[in-house]
Design a protein around this motif. Structure first.
Motif, mmCIF file in Angstrom:
data_model
loop_
_atom_site.group_PDB
_atom_site.id
_atom_site.type_symbol
_atom_site.label_atom_id
_atom_site.label_comp_id
_atom_site.label_asym_id
_atom_site.label_seq_id
_atom_site.Cartn_x
_atom_site.Cartn_y
_atom_site.Cartn_z
ATOM 1 N N PRO A 183 -6.506 -2.871 0.911
ATOM 2 C CA PRO A 183 -5.166 -2.904 1.503
ATOM 3 C C PRO A 183 -4.063 -2.732 0.459
ATOM 4 O O PRO A 183 -2.944 -2.370 0.799
ATOM 5 C CB PRO A 183 -5.082 -4.293 2.137
ATOM 6 N N THR A 210 -3.092 1.082 2.394
ATOM 7 C CA THR A 210 -1.939 0.955 3.277
ATOM 8 C C THR A 210 -0.774 1.760 2.711
ATOM 9 O O THR A 210 -0.608 1.865 1.489
ATOM 10 C CB THR A 210 -1.517 -0.512 3.435
ATOM 11 N N SER A 211 0.043 2.304 3.605
ATOM 12 C CA SER A 211 1.158 3.149 3.184
ATOM 13 C C SER A 211 2.216 2.367 2.416
ATOM 14 O O SER A 211 2.992 2.945 1.651
ATOM 15 C CB SER A 211 1.789 3.829 4.406
ATOM 16 N N PHE A 234 -4.099 6.518 4.752
ATOM 17 C CA PHE A 234 -3.356 5.266 4.884
ATOM 18 C C PHE A 234 -3.445 4.691 6.289
ATOM 19 O O PHE A 234 -3.506 5.427 7.279
ATOM 20 C CB PHE A 234 -1.886 5.483 4.519
ATOM 21 N N ASP A 235 -3.459 3.361 6.322
ATOM 22 C CA ASP A 235 -3.318 2.588 7.559
ATOM 23 C C ASP A 235 -4.409 2.891 8.590
ATOM 24 O O ASP A 235 -4.162 2.926 9.798
ATOM 25 C CB ASP A 235 -1.935 2.840 8.182
ATOM 26 N N THR A 273 -4.751 -7.954 6.723
ATOM 27 C CA THR A 273 -4.910 -6.497 6.614
ATOM 28 C C THR A 273 -6.284 -6.121 6.100
ATOM 29 O O THR A 273 -6.804 -5.047 6.414
ATOM 30 C CB THR A 273 -3.828 -5.921 5.679
#
Length: 342
Positions: A183, A210-211, A234-235, A273
Protein backbone atom coordinates in the motif's frame (compact mmCIF):
# COMPACT_ATOMS: atom_id res chain seq x y z
CA UNK A 1 34.10 -25.43 -28.28
CA UNK A 2 37.61 -23.95 -28.28
CA UNK A 3 39.74 -23.56 -25.20
CA UNK A 4 40.16 -19.98 -24.00
CA UNK A 5 43.47 -18.41 -23.03
CA UNK A 6 42.10 -17.25 -19.66
CA UNK A 7 41.00 -20.77 -18.61
CA UNK A 8 42.19 -21.32 -15.02
CA UNK A 9 41.10 -22.29 -11.53
CA UNK A 10 38.48 -20.15 -9.77
CA UNK A 11 39.75 -17.20 -7.73
CA UNK A 12 37.25 -15.14 -5.76
CA UNK A 13 39.57 -12.14 -6.05
CA UNK A 14 38.91 -11.96 -9.78
CA UNK A 15 35.18 -11.51 -9.20
CA UNK A 16 35.75 -9.04 -6.36
CA UNK A 17 38.00 -6.90 -8.54
CA UNK A 18 35.43 -6.99 -11.35
CA UNK A 19 32.82 -5.35 -9.10
CA UNK A 20 34.92 -2.14 -9.13
CA UNK A 21 33.47 -1.39 -5.67
CA UNK A 22 36.77 -1.01 -3.82
CA UNK A 23 36.80 2.17 -1.72
CA UNK A 24 33.32 3.23 -2.88
CA UNK A 25 30.30 4.22 -0.83
CA UNK A 26 27.27 2.00 -1.44
CA UNK A 27 24.15 4.18 -1.60
CA UNK A 28 22.01 3.48 -4.68
CA UNK A 29 22.31 0.30 -6.74
CA UNK A 30 21.93 2.04 -10.10
CA UNK A 31 25.57 3.04 -9.54
CA UNK A 32 26.55 -0.45 -10.68
CA UNK A 33 26.15 -2.31 -13.96
CA UNK A 34 24.79 -5.77 -14.59
CA UNK A 35 28.34 -7.10 -15.03
CA UNK A 36 29.43 -5.58 -11.71
CA UNK A 37 26.48 -7.02 -9.80
CA UNK A 38 26.94 -10.37 -11.52
CA UNK A 39 30.59 -10.38 -10.41
CA UNK A 40 29.50 -9.66 -6.81
CA UNK A 41 26.98 -12.49 -6.97
CA UNK A 42 29.58 -14.89 -8.37
CA UNK A 43 31.89 -13.96 -5.50
CA UNK A 44 29.10 -14.49 -2.96
CA UNK A 45 28.37 -17.95 -4.36
CA UNK A 46 32.04 -18.86 -4.00
CA UNK A 47 31.94 -17.67 -0.39
CA UNK A 48 28.79 -19.59 0.58
CA UNK A 49 30.72 -22.69 1.77
CA UNK A 50 32.60 -20.50 4.25
CA UNK A 51 29.63 -18.84 5.94
CA UNK A 52 30.05 -21.12 8.97
CA UNK A 53 33.71 -22.13 8.87
CA UNK A 54 35.09 -18.73 7.90
CA UNK A 55 38.26 -17.69 6.05
CA UNK A 56 40.79 -14.92 6.63
CA UNK A 57 40.28 -12.62 3.66
CA UNK A 58 39.90 -9.51 5.86
CA UNK A 59 42.10 -10.36 8.82
CA UNK A 60 43.27 -7.16 10.49
CA UNK A 61 40.40 -5.10 9.02
CA UNK A 62 37.74 -3.43 11.16
CA UNK A 63 34.05 -2.87 10.48
CA UNK A 64 32.13 -0.16 12.35
CA UNK A 65 28.34 -0.53 12.40
CA UNK A 66 26.56 2.74 13.15
CA UNK A 67 22.81 2.28 13.44
CA UNK A 68 20.58 5.23 14.28
CA UNK A 69 17.52 2.98 13.79
CA UNK A 70 16.74 -0.51 15.13
CA UNK A 71 17.99 -3.50 13.16
CA UNK A 72 18.38 -7.22 13.58
CA UNK A 73 19.12 -8.75 10.19
CA UNK A 74 21.09 -5.97 8.51
CA UNK A 75 23.38 -5.17 11.41
CA UNK A 76 23.94 -8.71 12.65
CA UNK A 77 24.56 -10.20 9.20
CA UNK A 78 27.20 -7.59 8.37
CA UNK A 79 28.88 -8.12 11.73
CA UNK A 80 28.74 -11.90 11.29
CA UNK A 81 30.13 -11.56 7.77
CA UNK A 82 33.11 -9.50 8.96
CA UNK A 83 33.88 -11.94 11.76
CA UNK A 84 33.68 -14.89 9.35
CA UNK A 85 36.19 -13.06 7.13
CA UNK A 86 38.65 -12.87 10.02
CA UNK A 87 38.08 -9.18 10.71
CA UNK A 88 36.89 -7.31 13.78
CA UNK A 89 33.75 -5.34 14.57
CA UNK A 90 32.96 -2.20 16.53
CA UNK A 91 29.22 -1.82 16.93
CA UNK A 92 27.03 1.12 17.91
CA UNK A 93 23.34 0.26 17.86
CA UNK A 94 22.05 3.26 19.82
CA UNK A 95 24.24 6.26 18.95
CA UNK A 96 21.70 8.86 20.06
CA UNK A 97 22.21 7.67 23.65
CA UNK A 98 25.57 5.91 23.70
CA UNK A 99 27.79 7.99 21.38
CA UNK A 100 28.79 11.63 21.04
CA UNK A 101 25.68 12.12 18.93
CA UNK A 102 23.98 12.43 22.32
CA UNK A 103 26.20 15.48 22.85
CA UNK A 104 25.02 16.97 19.56
CA UNK A 105 28.00 15.84 17.52
CA UNK A 106 27.26 16.22 13.81
CA UNK A 107 27.04 13.22 11.51
CA UNK A 108 29.94 14.71 9.54
CA UNK A 109 32.15 14.70 12.64
CA UNK A 110 30.97 11.26 13.77
CA UNK A 111 31.88 9.67 10.45
CA UNK A 112 35.20 11.47 10.23
CA UNK A 113 36.14 10.29 13.72
CA UNK A 114 34.99 6.68 13.37
CA UNK A 115 36.81 6.38 10.06
CA UNK A 116 40.02 6.62 12.04
CA UNK A 117 39.05 3.38 13.77
CA UNK A 118 37.53 1.39 10.93
CA UNK A 119 38.28 0.30 7.38
CA UNK A 120 34.59 0.25 6.42
CA UNK A 121 31.38 1.58 7.98
CA UNK A 122 27.83 0.25 7.67
CA UNK A 123 25.37 2.97 8.65
CA UNK A 124 21.61 3.17 9.03
CA UNK A 125 20.11 6.64 9.29
CA UNK A 126 16.51 7.92 9.35
CA UNK A 127 17.20 11.00 7.21
CA UNK A 128 18.45 10.21 3.71
CA UNK A 129 19.19 13.86 2.95
CA UNK A 130 21.34 14.27 6.04
CA UNK A 131 23.18 11.01 5.41
CA UNK A 132 23.82 11.63 1.72
CA UNK A 133 24.73 15.26 2.38
CA UNK A 134 27.33 14.34 4.97
CA UNK A 135 28.83 11.70 2.69
CA UNK A 136 29.08 14.19 -0.18
CA UNK A 137 31.00 16.61 2.06
CA UNK A 138 33.24 13.82 3.33
CA UNK A 139 34.10 12.24 -0.01
CA UNK A 140 37.75 11.30 -0.03
CA UNK A 141 38.18 11.91 3.70
CA UNK A 142 36.53 8.87 5.29
CA UNK A 143 36.47 5.10 5.01
CA UNK A 144 33.88 3.74 2.57
CA UNK A 145 30.34 3.79 3.96
CA UNK A 146 27.78 1.13 3.09
CA UNK A 147 24.18 2.17 3.54
CA UNK A 148 22.21 -0.09 5.85
CA UNK A 149 19.16 2.02 4.99
CA UNK A 150 18.81 5.79 4.59
CA UNK A 151 15.42 7.39 5.17
CA UNK A 152 12.64 5.85 3.11
CA UNK A 153 14.39 5.76 -0.27
CA UNK A 154 17.39 3.45 -0.21
CA UNK A 155 18.48 0.20 1.44
CA UNK A 156 21.05 -1.21 -0.98
CA UNK A 157 22.32 -4.09 1.12
CA UNK A 158 18.75 -5.41 1.44
CA UNK A 159 18.27 -4.88 -2.29
CA UNK A 160 21.45 -6.85 -2.98
CA UNK A 161 20.36 -9.69 -0.69
CA UNK A 162 16.92 -9.88 -2.29
CA UNK A 163 18.37 -9.79 -5.79
CA UNK A 164 21.04 -12.36 -4.94
CA UNK A 165 18.38 -14.68 -3.51
CA UNK A 166 16.35 -14.22 -6.69
CA UNK A 167 19.46 -14.85 -8.84
CA UNK A 168 20.21 -18.05 -6.93
CA UNK A 169 16.61 -19.21 -7.24
CA UNK A 170 15.92 -18.33 -10.88
CA UNK A 171 19.27 -17.84 -12.59
CA UNK A 172 19.08 -15.43 -15.53
CA UNK A 173 17.07 -12.52 -14.15
CA UNK A 174 16.44 -11.03 -17.58
CA UNK A 175 13.78 -13.75 -17.91
CA UNK A 176 12.17 -13.01 -14.57
CA UNK A 177 9.15 -10.84 -13.72
CA UNK A 178 8.84 -9.55 -10.16
CA UNK A 179 5.78 -7.91 -8.62
CA UNK A 180 6.43 -5.43 -5.81
CA UNK A 181 3.19 -5.08 -3.88
CA UNK A 182 2.47 -2.73 -0.97
CA UNK A 183 0.00 0.00 0.00
CA UNK A 184 2.96 2.34 0.57
CA UNK A 185 5.55 2.44 -2.20
CA UNK A 186 6.72 5.83 -0.91
CA UNK A 187 8.37 4.28 2.15
CA UNK A 188 9.26 0.86 0.77
CA UNK A 189 13.03 1.39 0.71
CA UNK A 190 13.81 -2.33 0.55
CA UNK A 191 11.46 -2.82 -2.40
CA UNK A 192 12.86 0.21 -4.20
CA UNK A 193 16.46 -0.94 -3.79
CA UNK A 194 15.44 -4.41 -4.95
CA UNK A 195 13.85 -2.78 -8.00
CA UNK A 196 17.06 -0.94 -8.89
CA UNK A 197 19.05 -4.17 -8.63
CA UNK A 198 16.48 -6.06 -10.67
CA UNK A 199 16.53 -3.34 -13.33
CA UNK A 200 20.32 -3.54 -13.56
CA UNK A 201 20.03 -7.30 -14.05
CA UNK A 202 17.41 -6.92 -16.79
CA UNK A 203 14.36 -8.18 -14.91
CA UNK A 204 10.83 -6.88 -15.46
CA UNK A 205 9.19 -5.06 -12.53
CA UNK A 206 5.47 -4.80 -11.83
CA UNK A 207 4.57 -2.25 -9.16
CA UNK A 208 1.17 -2.42 -7.50
CA UNK A 209 0.39 0.15 -4.82
CA UNK A 210 -1.83 3.09 -3.95
CA UNK A 211 -2.01 6.27 -6.01
CA UNK A 212 -1.49 8.40 -2.89
CA UNK A 213 1.79 6.75 -1.86
CA UNK A 214 3.81 6.22 -5.01
CA UNK A 215 7.45 5.37 -5.68
CA UNK A 216 9.69 8.31 -4.69
CA UNK A 217 10.66 10.50 -7.63
CA UNK A 218 14.37 9.93 -7.00
CA UNK A 219 13.93 6.16 -7.50
CA UNK A 220 11.49 6.42 -10.39
CA UNK A 221 13.83 8.80 -12.22
CA UNK A 222 16.67 6.34 -11.77
CA UNK A 223 14.59 3.50 -13.22
CA UNK A 224 13.71 5.65 -16.23
CA UNK A 225 17.36 6.59 -16.82
CA UNK A 226 18.32 2.92 -16.58
CA UNK A 227 15.81 2.03 -19.27
CA UNK A 228 14.18 -0.35 -16.80
CA UNK A 229 11.24 -2.52 -17.78
CA UNK A 230 8.67 -1.47 -15.22
CA UNK A 231 5.00 -0.67 -15.02
CA UNK A 232 2.86 0.80 -12.27
CA UNK A 233 -0.65 -0.14 -11.13
CA UNK A 234 -2.63 1.66 -8.47
CA UNK A 235 -5.57 1.10 -6.16
CA UNK A 236 -6.30 -2.48 -7.22
CA UNK A 237 -8.44 -4.82 -5.15
CA UNK A 238 -7.15 -8.16 -3.89
CA UNK A 239 -8.84 -9.98 -6.79
CA UNK A 240 -7.49 -7.47 -9.31
CA UNK A 241 -3.98 -7.96 -7.97
CA UNK A 242 -4.39 -11.70 -8.38
CA UNK A 243 -5.45 -11.23 -12.00
CA UNK A 244 -2.47 -8.92 -12.54
CA UNK A 245 -0.08 -11.61 -11.29
CA UNK A 246 -1.65 -14.13 -13.64
CA UNK A 247 -1.78 -11.85 -16.69
CA UNK A 248 1.82 -10.69 -16.26
CA UNK A 249 3.01 -14.24 -15.50
CA UNK A 250 4.99 -13.13 -12.45
CA UNK A 251 7.73 -15.35 -11.05
CA UNK A 252 8.06 -13.66 -7.68
CA UNK A 253 5.82 -11.51 -5.47
CA UNK A 254 7.79 -9.21 -3.18
CA UNK A 255 6.23 -7.64 -0.10
CA UNK A 256 8.40 -4.81 1.30
CA UNK A 257 6.58 -4.89 4.62
CA UNK A 258 5.07 -2.20 6.81
CA UNK A 259 7.33 0.79 7.41
CA UNK A 260 4.69 2.53 9.51
CA UNK A 261 5.66 2.24 13.18
CA UNK A 262 3.23 1.09 15.88
CA UNK A 263 2.71 4.61 17.24
CA UNK A 264 2.25 6.24 13.82
CA UNK A 265 -1.24 7.80 13.50
CA UNK A 266 -1.41 6.53 9.90
CA UNK A 267 -0.83 2.89 10.84
CA UNK A 268 -4.53 2.01 11.16
CA UNK A 269 -5.25 3.29 7.65
CA UNK A 270 -2.23 1.38 6.34
CA UNK A 271 -3.43 -1.87 7.90
CA UNK A 272 -6.90 -1.42 6.38
CA UNK A 273 -5.48 -0.80 2.91
CA UNK A 274 -3.09 -3.73 3.30
CA UNK A 275 -6.03 -6.11 2.82
CA UNK A 276 -5.97 -5.38 -0.93
CA UNK A 277 -2.41 -6.68 -1.09
CA UNK A 278 -2.94 -9.74 1.07
CA UNK A 279 -1.43 -12.87 -0.45
CA UNK A 280 -3.00 -16.21 0.43
CA UNK A 281 -2.26 -19.81 -0.49
CA UNK A 282 -5.44 -19.89 -2.56
CA UNK A 283 -4.04 -17.19 -4.85
CA UNK A 284 -0.75 -19.05 -5.27
CA UNK A 285 -2.58 -22.28 -6.02
CA UNK A 286 -4.78 -20.57 -8.60
CA UNK A 287 -1.76 -18.99 -10.28
CA UNK A 288 -0.08 -22.38 -10.42
CA UNK A 289 -3.20 -23.97 -11.89
CA UNK A 290 -3.52 -21.32 -14.61
CA UNK A 291 0.14 -20.67 -15.45
CA UNK A 292 1.97 -23.76 -14.24
CA UNK A 293 4.30 -21.55 -12.19
CA UNK A 294 5.34 -22.03 -8.59
CA UNK A 295 5.50 -18.34 -7.74
CA UNK A 296 8.03 -17.29 -5.13
CA UNK A 297 6.94 -15.16 -2.18
CA UNK A 298 9.50 -12.85 -0.63
CA UNK A 299 9.29 -10.38 2.24
CA UNK A 300 11.94 -8.03 3.65
CA UNK A 301 10.96 -8.85 7.27
CA UNK A 302 9.90 -8.15 9.95
CA UNK A 303 6.38 -9.10 8.93
CA UNK A 304 2.97 -8.28 10.35
CA UNK A 305 -0.24 -10.31 10.55
CA UNK A 306 -2.51 -9.53 7.63
CA UNK A 307 0.20 -9.07 5.01
CA UNK A 308 0.17 -12.67 3.76
CA UNK A 309 -0.74 -16.20 4.76
CA UNK A 310 1.90 -17.42 7.22
CA UNK A 311 1.06 -20.94 6.06
CA UNK A 312 3.38 -20.15 3.13
CA UNK A 313 6.30 -20.55 5.56
CA UNK A 314 6.70 -24.28 4.98
CA UNK A 315 5.93 -24.43 1.26
CA UNK A 316 8.05 -24.28 -1.88
CA UNK A 317 6.89 -20.68 -2.43
CA UNK A 318 8.71 -19.29 0.62
CA UNK A 319 11.88 -17.26 0.01
CA UNK A 320 11.94 -14.82 2.95
CA UNK A 321 13.55 -17.20 5.45
CA UNK A 322 15.71 -18.82 2.78
CA UNK A 323 17.11 -15.37 2.00
CA UNK A 324 18.48 -15.12 5.54
CA UNK A 325 20.63 -18.13 4.72
CA UNK A 326 22.19 -16.21 1.84
CA UNK A 327 22.61 -12.93 3.74
CA UNK A 328 26.03 -13.60 5.24
CA UNK A 329 27.55 -14.75 1.93
CA UNK A 330 26.42 -11.69 -0.04
CA UNK A 331 27.58 -9.39 2.75
CA UNK A 332 30.92 -11.19 2.96
CA UNK A 333 31.31 -10.53 -0.75
CA UNK A 334 30.24 -6.89 -0.40
CA UNK A 335 32.66 -6.19 2.46
CA UNK A 336 35.51 -7.84 0.55
CA UNK A 337 34.65 -5.88 -2.59
CA UNK A 338 34.50 -2.53 -0.81
CA UNK A 339 37.51 -3.00 1.48
CA UNK A 340 39.55 -4.88 -1.11
CA UNK A 341 41.34 -8.21 -0.95
CA UNK A 342 44.93 -8.54 -2.09
Amino acid sequence: MALEQNFKTLDVRDHLAATQMRGRNITFLDDFSRDQLDALFQAARQLEPFMRTGLDLLRGKVLYTLFFQPSTRTRCSHEDAMLRLGGSVITESDPLHNSSAAKNESLYDSLRVTSEYADVIVMRHPDDREALGALAELEGHVSPVISGGYGHVTHPTQGLLDCYTCWRAFGDLSRVTVAIATPDLSRARSGQSFALALAAMGAKIIYTGTSELRTPAVVRDKLVRMGAQFEEHFDLSESQNKELYIERSVDLIYLPGCSVKKDDPNREDFVKTMANYYLGMETLQEIRQKTGKVVGVHHSLPRNPGEFDFGIDNTEHQLYFRAIGFSVAIRMALLCAVVGVN
